[in-house]
Design an enzyme around this catalytic site. Structure first.
Site, PDB file in Angstrom:
ATOM      1  N   GLU A 138       9.710  15.043  16.507  1.00  0.00           N
ATOM      2  CA  GLU A 138      10.316  14.899  15.187  1.00  0.00           C
ATOM      3  C   GLU A 138       9.879  16.068  14.299  1.00  0.00           C
ATOM      4  OE1 GLU A 138      10.982  11.461  11.790  1.00  0.00           O
ATOM      5  OE2 GLU A 138       9.211  11.351  13.074  1.00  0.00           O
ATOM      6  N   CYS A 169      13.375  10.588   7.515  1.00  0.00           N
ATOM      7  CA  CYS A 169      13.378  10.012   8.857  1.00  0.00           C
ATOM      8  C   CYS A 169      14.743  10.112   9.525  1.00  0.00           C
ATOM      9  CB  CYS A 169      12.906   8.567   8.817  1.00  0.00           C
ATOM     10  SG  CYS A 169      13.782   7.556   7.621  1.00  0.00           S
ATOM     11  N   GLU A 197      10.250   0.455  10.494  1.00  0.00           N
ATOM     12  CA  GLU A 197      11.185   1.589  10.442  1.00  0.00           C
ATOM     13  C   GLU A 197      10.352   2.816  10.765  1.00  0.00           C
ATOM     14  OE1 GLU A 197      12.672   4.868   9.291  1.00  0.00           O
ATOM     15  OE2 GLU A 197      12.732   4.065   7.253  1.00  0.00           O
ATOM     16  N   LYS A 256       0.861  -1.175   0.000  1.00  0.00           N
ATOM     17  CA  LYS A 256       0.000   0.000   0.000  1.00  0.00           C
ATOM     18  C   LYS A 256       0.904   1.235   0.000  1.00  0.00           C
ATOM     19  CE  LYS A 256      -2.552   3.180   2.783  1.00  0.00           C
ATOM     20  NZ  LYS A 256      -1.780   4.220   2.100  1.00  0.00           N
TER      21      LYS A 256
END
Length: 462
Positions: A366, A266, A232, A157
């Site tokens: 983040e 990331c 991850e 997906k």
């Protein structure tokens, strides 16, 4: 009426393409056809699977410009970065085409004379993947290549913001002979697909790149059918700049690592931790370099920083900057915006923040954007404490010319990926993954194919 996916260019808000969601029934049907294809795909020899992967890689290279332009169109990153991503994506296929032929078992000396013991590896089964929008090519091939190499079938997906790159890559795979049932994609909302993927017993492994909260939910759901998982997840990478660092190298590497993909990666550095004696000089060099970056449409040849992917991402960045300023931080450069809510595009000027307190949001959340705060330290122990003060442990960077300090930092930073005088440590041949809330498992390197394999032990009486 079937729900539609509208794929827009984040640089100007223009509609690129309209796709239809798969119904839940269609998703289940695709899962079942991929599961049925597993028995024939796993029986193909490793050399045949490797040849097909090599053909896929060759086909992608032949269409490199088209795919790069597609990435820039739906993701917004500058075209040179997008073309670099295509190369990066192909490198995973190249690597795992070779690893397919190196899935070795072993013979174990028996503990009694009349036994023979062997250990073999076999593919785990059907693998389901959920991939992010920030690297729509590389994150797909980093998962699909080892799965197919191991003999697994694969269904993915892609992110709703960037499905076109994945679709095109899969079309190219089918064009070179990888069976359509063995490599598929589905389109629907994340929670719907996630529920089907995690609950369907035919799927034996889930691999996901995305946020930590979603990863935790997928792990919880996968537990009900005892699926293998590779996650991850989020990151909050620090950069430590020691007193003896080569400042020109540190600045150059920091800018490259931080502002690639407009800071929407990331492993993007989110906190600069600089020795107090060099902080002023380092910050000046950094600001001078950052102010040369040009923001705009990724198709413009001199653009370095593209748009923020969507309004939600922009709001988070803006809130972090405002929170820092309200707490007394100084904007050394940046804090400019070019947005149009009606058209749907959001740009943020590369921003450096100084004099920031450690309790500011940006020091703990983040940041998916071109913004970086600078704090100072006196001792390396203090720098490590600041760097490790995070639930995340994906990537960290440090700059020092002292090997003793470098070894101390490498051994005490709680991160799965560390760059020493290196702001770009990623590669298909190395294990990529994090500690703590940044995930489970590794992708890339020889370690990256292991999660797609089961170990089988055979004891034979003779």
């Amino acid at each position: 009426m079937a729900q539609l996916v509208y794929v827009n260019n984040p640089a100007n808000g223009e509609l690129i393409h309209t796709l239809q969601y798969d119904s839940e029934e269609a998703i289940v049907s695709k899962v079942e056809s991929a599961a049925a294809a597993f028995s024939s795909w796993k029986q193909r020899s490793a050399h045949e699977r490797a040849q097909l992967l090599n053909s896929w890689a060759k086909c992608i290279r032949e269409n490199r410009q088209e795919i790069g332009e597609l990435i820039t169109l739906e993701n917004g990153k500058p075209l040179p970065e997008a073309l670099g991503e295509v190369d990066y994506a192909v490198s995973y296929i190249d690597w795992y085409a070779e690893e397919a032929k190196r899935i070795y078992g072993r013979t174990v000396p028996a503990h009694v004379p009349n036994k023979r013991i062997t250990v073999t590896k076999e593919p785990i089964g059907l693998v389901a993947a959920i991939t992010p929008w920030n690297f729509p090519a590389a994150m797909m091939t980093r998962k699909a290549a080892p799965a197919l190499a191991a003999g697994c079938t694969f269904i993915v997906k892609p992110a709703e913001e960037t499905p076109l790159t994945t679709i095109r890559l899969i079309e190219l795979a089918h064009s070179v002979g990888i069976p359509e049932d063995a490599l598929q994609y589905v389109l629907n909302e994340g929670p719907i697909v996630g529920e089907i993927f995690t609950s369907h017993k035919a799927i034996r492994k889930i691999t996901f790149t995305g946020s930590t909260p979603v990863g935790k939910l997928l792990m919880e759901q996968s537990a009900q059918t005892v699926k293998h998982v590779t996650m991850e997840l989020g990151g909050h990478a620090p950069i430590i700049v020691a007193k003896d660092a080569d400042l020109n190298v540190a600045v150059e590497q920091t800018v490259t690592a931080k502002f690639r993909n407009a800071g929407q990666t990331c492993v993007s550095p989110n906190r600069l931790i600089v020795h107090e004696e060099i902080a002023e000089e380092f910050t000046k060099l950094l600001v001078d370099k950052v102010q040369t970056l040009k923001v705009g449409n990724g198709f413009d040849p001199d653009v370095n920083v593209g748009p923020i992917i969507n309004k939600k991402g922009f709001i988070k960045i803006k809130e972090q900057i405002e929170d820092a300023v309200n707490r007394g931080a100084t904007l050394a450069c940046g804090n400019g915006y070019d947005i149009d809510d009606e058209k749907g595009y959001y740009f943020v000027l590369p921003t450096v923040i100084t004099d920031i307190p450690l309790d500011a949001k940006i020091m703990h959340e983040e940041t998916f954007g071109p913004v970086i705060p600078v704090v100072t330290f006196t001792t390396l122990e203090e720098a490590v404490t600041i760097a490790n003060d995070s639930p995340y442990g994906l990537a960290a960077y440090f700059f020092t010319e002292n090997y003793k300090d470098g070894l101390y930092l490498s051994e005490n930073l709680q991160y799965g990926i560390i760059g020493w005088n290196d702001g770009a440590p990623s590669g298909a041949h190395i294990p990529f993954g994090g500690m703590k809330d940044s995930g489970v498992g590794r992708e890339g390197g020889s370690e990256g194919i292991e999660p797609y394999l089961e170990t089988k032990y055979l004891s034979v009486g003779v």
